[in-house]
Design a protein around this motif. Structure first.
Motif, PDB file in Angstrom:
ATOM      1  N   ALA A 154     -28.832 -51.399 -45.077  1.00 22.63           N
ATOM      2  CA  ALA A 154     -27.710 -52.921 -45.557  1.00 22.63           C
ATOM      3  C   ALA A 154     -26.473 -52.133 -45.214  1.00 22.63           C
ATOM      4  N   ARG A 155     -26.300 -50.826 -45.731  1.00 23.49           N
ATOM      5  CA  ARG A 155     -24.626 -49.988 -45.332  1.00 23.49           C
ATOM      6  C   ARG A 155     -24.725 -49.720 -44.092  1.00 23.49           C
ATOM      7  N   ALA A 156     -25.957 -49.183 -43.330  1.00 20.92           N
ATOM      8  CA  ALA A 156     -25.738 -48.987 -41.876  1.00 20.92           C
ATOM      9  C   ALA A 156     -25.913 -50.211 -40.986  1.00 20.92           C
ATOM     10  N   GLN A 157     -26.378 -51.730 -41.647  1.00 20.89           N
ATOM     11  CA  GLN A 157     -25.914 -52.422 -41.047  1.00 20.89           C
ATOM     12  C   GLN A 157     -24.547 -52.968 -40.820  1.00 20.89           C
ATOM     13  N   THR A 158     -24.080 -53.121 -41.590  1.00 18.59           N
ATOM     14  CA  THR A 158     -22.560 -53.213 -42.317  1.00 18.59           C
ATOM     15  C   THR A 158     -21.621 -52.711 -41.131  1.00 18.59           C
ATOM     16  N   LEU A 165     -20.832 -47.436 -37.574  1.00 20.27           N
ATOM     17  CA  LEU A 165     -20.886 -46.990 -37.351  1.00 20.27           C
ATOM     18  C   LEU A 165     -21.959 -47.182 -35.288  1.00 20.27           C
ATOM     19  N   ALA A 166     -22.339 -46.202 -35.127  1.00 19.40           N
ATOM     20  CA  ALA A 166     -23.178 -46.089 -33.585  1.00 19.40           C
ATOM     21  C   ALA A 166     -24.776 -47.167 -33.703  1.00 19.40           C
ATOM     22  N   ARG A 167     -24.809 -47.129 -32.497  1.00 17.48           N
ATOM     23  CA  ARG A 167     -26.249 -48.068 -32.914  1.00 17.48           C
ATOM     24  C   ARG A 167     -27.666 -47.356 -33.092  1.00 17.48           C
ATOM     25  N   ARG A 168     -27.389 -46.224 -32.063  1.00 17.34           N
ATOM     26  CA  ARG A 168     -28.569 -44.357 -32.220  1.00 17.34           C
ATOM     27  C   ARG A 168     -28.657 -44.988 -34.083  1.00 17.34           C
ATOM     28  N   ALA A 172     -32.017 -46.057 -36.268  1.00 19.26           N
ATOM     29  CA  ALA A 172     -32.467 -44.302 -37.152  1.00 19.26           C
ATOM     30  C   ALA A 172     -32.440 -45.028 -38.571  1.00 19.26           C
ATOM     31  N   ALA A 173     -32.048 -45.807 -39.251  1.00 18.02           N
ATOM     32  CA  ALA A 173     -32.121 -46.196 -40.783  1.00 18.02           C
ATOM     33  C   ALA A 173     -33.351 -47.643 -40.633  1.00 18.02           C
TER      34      ALA A 173
END
Length: 396
Positions: A154-158, A165-168, A172-173
Protein backbone atom coordinates in the motif's frame (compact mmCIF):
# COMPACT_ATOMS: atom_id res chain seq x y z
CA UNK A 1 -11.83 -174.60 -2.03
CA UNK A 2 -10.20 -171.88 0.24
CA UNK A 3 -12.65 -169.08 -0.80
CA UNK A 4 -15.70 -171.26 -0.08
CA UNK A 5 -14.48 -172.00 3.42
CA UNK A 6 -13.96 -168.32 4.26
CA UNK A 7 -17.46 -167.45 3.03
CA UNK A 8 -18.91 -170.15 5.23
CA UNK A 9 -17.07 -168.72 8.25
CA UNK A 10 -18.23 -165.00 7.58
CA UNK A 11 -21.92 -165.89 7.05
CA UNK A 12 -22.66 -166.67 10.78
CA UNK A 13 -21.01 -163.34 11.77
CA UNK A 14 -23.30 -161.28 9.46
CA UNK A 15 -26.32 -163.18 10.73
CA UNK A 16 -25.40 -162.23 14.31
CA UNK A 17 -24.98 -158.42 13.43
CA UNK A 18 -28.21 -158.08 11.44
CA UNK A 19 -30.54 -157.84 14.49
CA UNK A 20 -28.35 -155.09 15.99
CA UNK A 21 -28.44 -152.97 12.81
CA UNK A 22 -32.20 -153.37 12.54
CA UNK A 23 -32.70 -152.28 16.14
CA UNK A 24 -30.53 -149.20 15.59
CA UNK A 25 -32.50 -148.11 12.52
CA UNK A 26 -35.81 -148.54 14.34
CA UNK A 27 -34.52 -146.42 17.24
CA UNK A 28 -33.46 -143.57 14.97
CA UNK A 29 -36.82 -143.59 13.21
CA UNK A 30 -38.67 -143.43 16.53
CA UNK A 31 -36.57 -140.47 17.72
CA UNK A 32 -37.26 -138.54 14.50
CA UNK A 33 -41.00 -139.16 14.88
CA UNK A 34 -40.86 -137.92 18.50
CA UNK A 35 -39.07 -134.66 17.39
CA UNK A 36 -41.73 -133.99 14.78
CA UNK A 37 -44.54 -134.64 17.25
CA UNK A 38 -43.09 -132.44 19.98
CA UNK A 39 -41.83 -129.62 17.70
CA UNK A 40 -42.59 -126.04 18.93
CA UNK A 41 -45.61 -124.41 17.30
CA UNK A 42 -44.92 -121.65 14.82
CA UNK A 43 -44.78 -118.03 16.13
CA UNK A 44 -48.16 -116.30 16.38
CA UNK A 45 -47.33 -113.78 13.65
CA UNK A 46 -46.54 -116.65 11.25
CA UNK A 47 -49.84 -118.34 12.04
CA UNK A 48 -52.35 -115.57 11.50
CA UNK A 49 -50.71 -112.13 11.10
CA UNK A 50 -49.91 -111.07 7.51
CA UNK A 51 -46.40 -109.98 6.69
CA UNK A 52 -45.76 -106.20 6.44
CA UNK A 53 -45.26 -104.79 2.96
CA UNK A 54 -41.69 -104.50 1.77
CA UNK A 55 -39.80 -101.30 2.75
CA UNK A 56 -42.32 -100.50 5.48
CA UNK A 57 -41.89 -100.58 9.23
CA UNK A 58 -44.59 -100.13 11.85
CA UNK A 59 -43.73 -99.40 15.46
CA UNK A 60 -45.80 -100.31 18.47
CA UNK A 61 -47.45 -97.56 20.42
CA UNK A 62 -45.02 -97.92 23.33
CA UNK A 63 -41.92 -98.48 21.16
CA UNK A 64 -38.83 -96.78 22.57
CA UNK A 65 -37.67 -95.77 19.08
CA UNK A 66 -40.46 -93.17 18.85
CA UNK A 67 -38.67 -90.96 21.38
CA UNK A 68 -35.63 -90.68 19.09
CA UNK A 69 -37.47 -89.90 15.87
CA UNK A 70 -37.79 -86.36 14.54
CA UNK A 71 -40.04 -85.49 11.61
CA UNK A 72 -40.09 -82.48 9.31
CA UNK A 73 -42.25 -81.39 6.40
CA UNK A 74 -40.72 -81.37 2.94
CA UNK A 75 -40.37 -77.94 1.30
CA UNK A 76 -39.58 -76.53 -2.13
CA UNK A 77 -36.52 -74.43 -2.95
CA UNK A 78 -34.70 -73.17 -6.07
CA UNK A 79 -32.09 -75.59 -7.32
CA UNK A 80 -28.60 -74.04 -6.83
CA UNK A 81 -26.68 -73.51 -10.02
CA UNK A 82 -23.38 -74.52 -8.46
CA UNK A 83 -21.96 -76.74 -5.77
CA UNK A 84 -21.18 -75.07 -2.42
CA UNK A 85 -18.07 -72.91 -2.55
CA UNK A 86 -15.77 -71.63 0.16
CA UNK A 87 -16.36 -67.99 1.06
CA UNK A 88 -15.47 -65.48 3.76
CA UNK A 89 -17.14 -62.36 5.06
CA UNK A 90 -14.96 -59.25 5.13
CA UNK A 91 -15.19 -55.52 5.76
CA UNK A 92 -16.52 -53.49 2.85
CA UNK A 93 -13.35 -51.55 2.02
CA UNK A 94 -15.21 -48.72 0.33
CA UNK A 95 -17.01 -48.15 3.65
CA UNK A 96 -13.97 -48.66 5.89
CA UNK A 97 -11.37 -46.19 7.22
CA UNK A 98 -8.01 -47.11 8.71
CA UNK A 99 -6.82 -44.15 10.71
CA UNK A 100 -3.14 -43.33 11.19
CA UNK A 101 -1.86 -40.30 13.13
CA UNK A 102 -0.94 -37.46 10.74
CA UNK A 103 1.90 -36.33 13.04
CA UNK A 104 4.23 -37.85 15.58
CA UNK A 105 3.14 -37.45 19.16
CA UNK A 106 1.87 -39.06 22.33
CA UNK A 107 -1.67 -40.17 23.13
CA UNK A 108 -3.18 -38.18 25.99
CA UNK A 109 -6.72 -39.58 26.03
CA UNK A 110 -8.93 -42.03 24.14
CA UNK A 111 -12.49 -41.08 23.24
CA UNK A 112 -13.72 -44.26 21.48
CA UNK A 113 -13.49 -47.97 22.29
CA UNK A 114 -13.92 -51.06 20.08
CA UNK A 115 -17.59 -51.64 19.41
CA UNK A 116 -18.59 -47.99 19.79
CA UNK A 117 -20.73 -46.42 17.09
CA UNK A 118 -19.46 -43.05 15.88
CA UNK A 119 -20.65 -40.38 13.46
CA UNK A 120 -18.48 -38.33 11.09
CA UNK A 121 -16.38 -35.87 13.08
CA UNK A 122 -16.59 -37.74 16.38
CA UNK A 123 -13.36 -37.49 18.44
CA UNK A 124 -11.38 -40.71 18.69
CA UNK A 125 -8.21 -39.71 20.54
CA UNK A 126 -6.29 -36.64 21.75
CA UNK A 127 -2.60 -36.39 20.91
CA UNK A 128 0.14 -34.16 22.21
CA UNK A 129 1.85 -33.35 18.90
CA UNK A 130 4.70 -30.79 18.82
CA UNK A 131 4.48 -30.65 15.03
CA UNK A 132 0.86 -29.56 15.39
CA UNK A 133 2.02 -26.64 17.50
CA UNK A 134 4.60 -25.86 14.84
CA UNK A 135 1.88 -25.83 12.18
CA UNK A 136 -0.12 -23.34 14.25
CA UNK A 137 2.93 -21.13 14.65
CA UNK A 138 3.71 -21.31 10.93
CA UNK A 139 0.19 -20.12 10.10
CA UNK A 140 0.39 -17.21 12.49
CA UNK A 141 3.81 -16.14 11.16
CA UNK A 142 2.61 -16.44 7.58
CA UNK A 143 -0.45 -14.35 8.35
CA UNK A 144 1.67 -11.69 10.08
CA UNK A 145 4.08 -11.61 7.17
CA UNK A 146 1.21 -11.35 4.69
CA UNK A 147 -0.25 -8.42 6.66
CA UNK A 148 3.13 -6.67 6.69
CA UNK A 149 3.62 -7.18 2.96
CA UNK A 150 0.16 -5.80 2.24
CA UNK A 151 0.99 -2.63 4.15
CA UNK A 152 4.30 -2.31 2.32
CA UNK A 153 2.46 -2.70 -0.98
CA UNK A 154 0.00 0.00 0.00
CA UNK A 155 2.84 2.45 0.80
CA UNK A 156 4.63 1.56 -2.41
CA UNK A 157 1.43 2.20 -4.36
CA UNK A 158 1.04 5.62 -2.73
CA UNK A 159 4.65 6.57 -3.40
CA UNK A 160 4.42 5.35 -6.99
CA UNK A 161 1.32 7.47 -7.57
CA UNK A 162 3.24 10.47 -6.16
CA UNK A 163 6.04 9.69 -8.61
CA UNK A 164 8.41 9.13 -5.71
CA UNK A 165 8.90 5.37 -6.19
CA UNK A 166 10.08 3.64 -9.32
CA UNK A 167 7.84 1.12 -11.04
CA UNK A 168 10.40 -1.60 -10.44
CA UNK A 169 10.11 -1.16 -6.67
CA UNK A 170 6.31 -1.21 -6.92
CA UNK A 171 6.39 -4.49 -8.83
CA UNK A 172 8.76 -5.98 -6.24
CA UNK A 173 6.35 -4.99 -3.45
CA UNK A 174 3.47 -6.61 -5.36
CA UNK A 175 5.43 -9.83 -5.78
CA UNK A 176 6.32 -9.92 -2.06
CA UNK A 177 2.66 -9.43 -1.12
CA UNK A 178 1.52 -12.27 -3.41
CA UNK A 179 4.23 -14.61 -2.03
CA UNK A 180 3.19 -13.81 1.53
CA UNK A 181 -0.47 -14.53 0.70
CA UNK A 182 0.49 -17.85 -0.90
CA UNK A 183 2.50 -18.86 2.17
CA UNK A 184 -0.39 -17.94 4.44
CA UNK A 185 -2.77 -20.02 2.31
CA UNK A 186 -0.41 -23.00 2.44
CA UNK A 187 -0.12 -22.80 6.23
CA UNK A 188 -3.90 -22.44 6.56
CA UNK A 189 -4.57 -25.49 4.39
CA UNK A 190 -2.02 -27.56 6.29
CA UNK A 191 -3.60 -26.68 9.59
CA UNK A 192 -7.11 -27.34 8.19
CA UNK A 193 -5.91 -30.78 7.16
CA UNK A 194 -4.92 -31.49 10.77
CA UNK A 195 -7.91 -29.86 12.47
CA UNK A 196 -11.28 -28.78 11.05
CA UNK A 197 -11.59 -24.97 10.77
CA UNK A 198 -14.48 -24.94 13.26
CA UNK A 199 -12.65 -26.99 15.91
CA UNK A 200 -11.20 -25.42 19.01
CA UNK A 201 -7.41 -25.37 19.13
CA UNK A 202 -5.80 -25.78 22.54
CA UNK A 203 -2.05 -25.48 22.34
CA UNK A 204 -0.49 -28.38 20.48
CA UNK A 205 -3.22 -30.91 21.31
CA UNK A 206 -4.34 -32.66 18.15
CA UNK A 207 -7.75 -34.38 18.08
CA UNK A 208 -8.14 -37.41 15.82
CA UNK A 209 -11.68 -37.45 14.40
CA UNK A 210 -13.77 -40.06 12.58
CA UNK A 211 -13.83 -39.41 8.82
CA UNK A 212 -17.02 -41.47 8.41
CA UNK A 213 -19.80 -43.00 10.46
CA UNK A 214 -19.69 -46.59 11.56
CA UNK A 215 -18.42 -48.91 14.26
CA UNK A 216 -14.96 -48.95 15.83
CA UNK A 217 -13.85 -52.39 14.67
CA UNK A 218 -10.34 -52.29 16.10
CA UNK A 219 -8.18 -49.99 18.24
CA UNK A 220 -4.41 -50.31 18.66
CA UNK A 221 -3.81 -47.43 21.05
CA UNK A 222 -3.37 -46.88 24.78
CA UNK A 223 -2.90 -43.70 26.83
CA UNK A 224 0.72 -42.60 26.75
CA UNK A 225 1.57 -44.52 23.58
CA UNK A 226 4.03 -42.81 21.25
CA UNK A 227 2.67 -42.75 17.71
CA UNK A 228 4.15 -41.99 14.32
CA UNK A 229 2.56 -41.34 10.92
CA UNK A 230 4.72 -44.01 9.23
CA UNK A 231 3.49 -46.83 11.51
CA UNK A 232 2.40 -50.10 9.89
CA UNK A 233 -0.65 -50.64 12.11
CA UNK A 234 -3.53 -48.15 12.16
CA UNK A 235 -4.64 -46.70 15.48
CA UNK A 236 -8.34 -47.17 14.65
CA UNK A 237 -10.34 -49.11 12.09
CA UNK A 238 -13.84 -47.79 11.42
CA UNK A 239 -16.35 -49.53 9.17
CA UNK A 240 -20.01 -49.32 8.27
CA UNK A 241 -21.02 -52.86 9.22
CA UNK A 242 -24.45 -52.47 7.63
CA UNK A 243 -22.73 -53.69 4.47
CA UNK A 244 -20.15 -56.47 4.18
CA UNK A 245 -18.23 -58.12 1.39
CA UNK A 246 -18.50 -61.84 0.67
CA UNK A 247 -15.27 -63.05 -0.92
CA UNK A 248 -15.91 -66.28 -2.84
CA UNK A 249 -13.37 -68.75 -4.23
CA UNK A 250 -14.97 -69.67 -7.54
CA UNK A 251 -13.78 -72.90 -9.29
CA UNK A 252 -12.76 -72.64 -12.92
CA UNK A 253 -15.60 -74.86 -14.11
CA UNK A 254 -18.16 -72.44 -12.65
CA UNK A 255 -16.70 -69.33 -14.26
CA UNK A 256 -19.71 -68.84 -16.56
CA UNK A 257 -22.10 -68.70 -13.60
CA UNK A 258 -20.52 -65.69 -11.88
CA UNK A 259 -21.68 -62.44 -13.46
CA UNK A 260 -22.12 -58.99 -11.88
CA UNK A 261 -25.62 -58.74 -10.48
CA UNK A 262 -26.10 -62.51 -10.00
CA UNK A 263 -27.67 -63.62 -6.71
CA UNK A 264 -25.69 -65.64 -4.18
CA UNK A 265 -27.04 -67.67 -1.28
CA UNK A 266 -24.77 -68.56 1.62
CA UNK A 267 -24.83 -70.08 5.08
CA UNK A 268 -22.59 -69.60 8.13
CA UNK A 269 -21.97 -71.92 11.06
CA UNK A 270 -23.15 -69.30 13.57
CA UNK A 271 -26.74 -69.61 12.29
CA UNK A 272 -27.39 -73.23 11.25
CA UNK A 273 -30.41 -73.73 9.06
CA UNK A 274 -30.56 -70.09 7.92
CA UNK A 275 -29.75 -68.82 4.45
CA UNK A 276 -28.47 -65.34 3.63
CA UNK A 277 -28.34 -63.57 0.28
CA UNK A 278 -25.82 -61.38 -1.49
CA UNK A 279 -25.29 -59.93 -4.95
CA UNK A 280 -22.13 -60.21 -7.04
CA UNK A 281 -20.36 -56.90 -7.60
CA UNK A 282 -17.04 -57.89 -9.12
CA UNK A 283 -15.50 -60.97 -10.74
CA UNK A 284 -11.74 -61.42 -10.85
CA UNK A 285 -10.02 -61.02 -14.20
CA UNK A 286 -7.66 -63.97 -13.72
CA UNK A 287 -7.35 -67.32 -11.95
CA UNK A 288 -5.24 -67.48 -8.83
CA UNK A 289 -2.29 -69.70 -9.86
CA UNK A 290 -1.90 -71.08 -6.32
CA UNK A 291 -5.51 -72.09 -5.60
CA UNK A 292 -6.86 -72.36 -9.17
CA UNK A 293 -9.83 -70.25 -8.07
CA UNK A 294 -11.34 -67.03 -9.40
CA UNK A 295 -11.87 -64.32 -6.75
CA UNK A 296 -15.46 -63.10 -6.69
CA UNK A 297 -16.80 -60.30 -4.50
CA UNK A 298 -20.45 -59.97 -3.49
CA UNK A 299 -22.16 -57.28 -1.42
CA UNK A 300 -24.12 -58.40 1.66
CA UNK A 301 -26.88 -56.35 3.25
CA UNK A 302 -26.23 -56.62 7.00
CA UNK A 303 -28.70 -54.07 8.35
CA UNK A 304 -29.43 -56.12 11.48
CA UNK A 305 -25.72 -56.58 12.25
CA UNK A 306 -25.98 -60.34 12.82
CA UNK A 307 -23.18 -61.24 10.44
CA UNK A 308 -19.62 -60.49 11.48
CA UNK A 309 -16.49 -59.93 9.41
CA UNK A 310 -14.14 -62.91 9.03
CA UNK A 311 -16.94 -65.47 9.34
CA UNK A 312 -16.49 -68.47 7.03
CA UNK A 313 -19.38 -69.33 4.75
CA UNK A 314 -20.51 -71.82 2.11
CA UNK A 315 -21.97 -70.05 -0.90
CA UNK A 316 -23.92 -71.12 -3.99
CA UNK A 317 -24.78 -69.07 -7.06
CA UNK A 318 -28.43 -68.86 -8.03
CA UNK A 319 -29.86 -68.53 -11.52
CA UNK A 320 -32.80 -66.20 -12.24
CA UNK A 321 -34.86 -69.04 -13.76
CA UNK A 322 -33.69 -71.89 -11.55
CA UNK A 323 -35.98 -74.91 -11.27
CA UNK A 324 -37.89 -75.37 -8.02
CA UNK A 325 -37.24 -78.80 -6.51
CA UNK A 326 -37.72 -80.71 -3.27
CA UNK A 327 -35.23 -79.78 -0.54
CA UNK A 328 -34.63 -82.10 2.44
CA UNK A 329 -32.17 -81.97 5.35
CA UNK A 330 -29.03 -84.02 4.85
CA UNK A 331 -29.72 -85.90 8.10
CA UNK A 332 -32.76 -87.56 6.49
CA UNK A 333 -30.69 -89.41 3.87
CA UNK A 334 -29.37 -92.95 4.17
CA UNK A 335 -26.68 -93.83 1.65
CA UNK A 336 -25.82 -97.43 0.82
CA UNK A 337 -23.21 -97.48 -1.88
CA UNK A 338 -24.79 -95.81 -4.89
CA UNK A 339 -28.32 -95.87 -3.45
CA UNK A 340 -29.85 -93.05 -1.40
CA UNK A 341 -33.04 -93.57 0.61
CA UNK A 342 -35.17 -91.84 3.22
CA UNK A 343 -38.19 -92.69 5.37
CA UNK A 344 -41.61 -91.10 4.80
CA UNK A 345 -44.38 -91.25 7.37
CA UNK A 346 -47.49 -92.74 5.76
CA UNK A 347 -49.55 -93.10 8.96
CA UNK A 348 -49.00 -92.73 12.70
CA UNK A 349 -46.07 -94.98 13.73
CA UNK A 350 -45.78 -96.40 10.20
CA UNK A 351 -42.97 -95.41 7.86
CA UNK A 352 -42.01 -96.29 4.32
CA UNK A 353 -38.48 -96.35 2.93
CA UNK A 354 -38.21 -94.72 -0.49
CA UNK A 355 -35.37 -94.41 -2.92
CA UNK A 356 -34.48 -90.87 -4.02
CA UNK A 357 -32.00 -89.19 -6.36
CA UNK A 358 -29.95 -86.18 -5.29
CA UNK A 359 -29.30 -83.41 -7.82
CA UNK A 360 -27.12 -81.24 -5.55
CA UNK A 361 -26.11 -81.36 -1.92
CA UNK A 362 -24.44 -79.01 0.53
CA UNK A 363 -23.61 -79.25 4.22
CA UNK A 364 -27.24 -78.80 5.33
CA UNK A 365 -29.63 -79.64 2.51
CA UNK A 366 -29.99 -82.03 -0.40
CA UNK A 367 -31.93 -81.09 -3.53
CA UNK A 368 -33.81 -84.02 -5.08
CA UNK A 369 -34.58 -84.73 -8.72
CA UNK A 370 -38.27 -84.61 -9.82
CA UNK A 371 -38.42 -88.43 -10.17
CA UNK A 372 -37.73 -89.04 -6.46
CA UNK A 373 -41.40 -89.51 -5.59
CA UNK A 374 -41.41 -87.05 -2.68
CA UNK A 375 -44.12 -84.35 -2.58
CA UNK A 376 -44.18 -81.00 -0.77
CA UNK A 377 -45.71 -81.43 2.67
CA UNK A 378 -44.64 -85.06 3.13
CA UNK A 379 -43.43 -85.80 6.64
CA UNK A 380 -39.97 -87.35 6.50
CA UNK A 381 -37.70 -88.66 9.25
CA UNK A 382 -34.81 -86.24 9.71
CA UNK A 383 -33.42 -87.89 12.84
CA UNK A 384 -33.47 -91.56 13.77
CA UNK A 385 -33.60 -92.98 10.24
CA UNK A 386 -30.93 -95.52 11.17
CA UNK A 387 -33.21 -96.94 13.87
CA UNK A 388 -35.96 -97.53 11.33
CA UNK A 389 -33.48 -99.07 8.91
CA UNK A 390 -32.37 -101.47 11.65
CA UNK A 391 -35.99 -102.46 12.39
CA UNK A 392 -36.60 -103.01 8.70
CA UNK A 393 -33.50 -105.19 8.40
CA UNK A 394 -34.67 -107.41 11.26
CA UNK A 395 -38.03 -107.92 9.57
CA UNK A 396 -36.35 -109.01 6.37
Amino acid sequence: MTQSASDRRARPRIQRLAPLVLALLLGMGGFAAWRIEHAAPPPPQEQGKPRAPANRVRLEQDASQLAFLKLAAVSLAPLPASDPMNARLALAEDRTARIFPPLAGRILALKAAPGDTVVPGSPLAILDAPDFGQAIADLRKAQADATLKKKALARAQTLFEGEVLARRDLEAAQADARAADAEADRARLRLANLAPPSSRIEGQRLILRAPLGGVVVDRQANPGTEVRPDATTPLFILSDLRHLWLNIDLPEQAADLAKPGAAVNFAVEAFPGERFSARIEQVGAMVDPATRRIPVRALVDNADGRLKPEMFARATISQPKAATVIRVPVGALLTDGLTTRLFVQISPREFERRRVSVARQDAEFAYLTPDSGIKPGDQIVVRGALLLASELAQGE
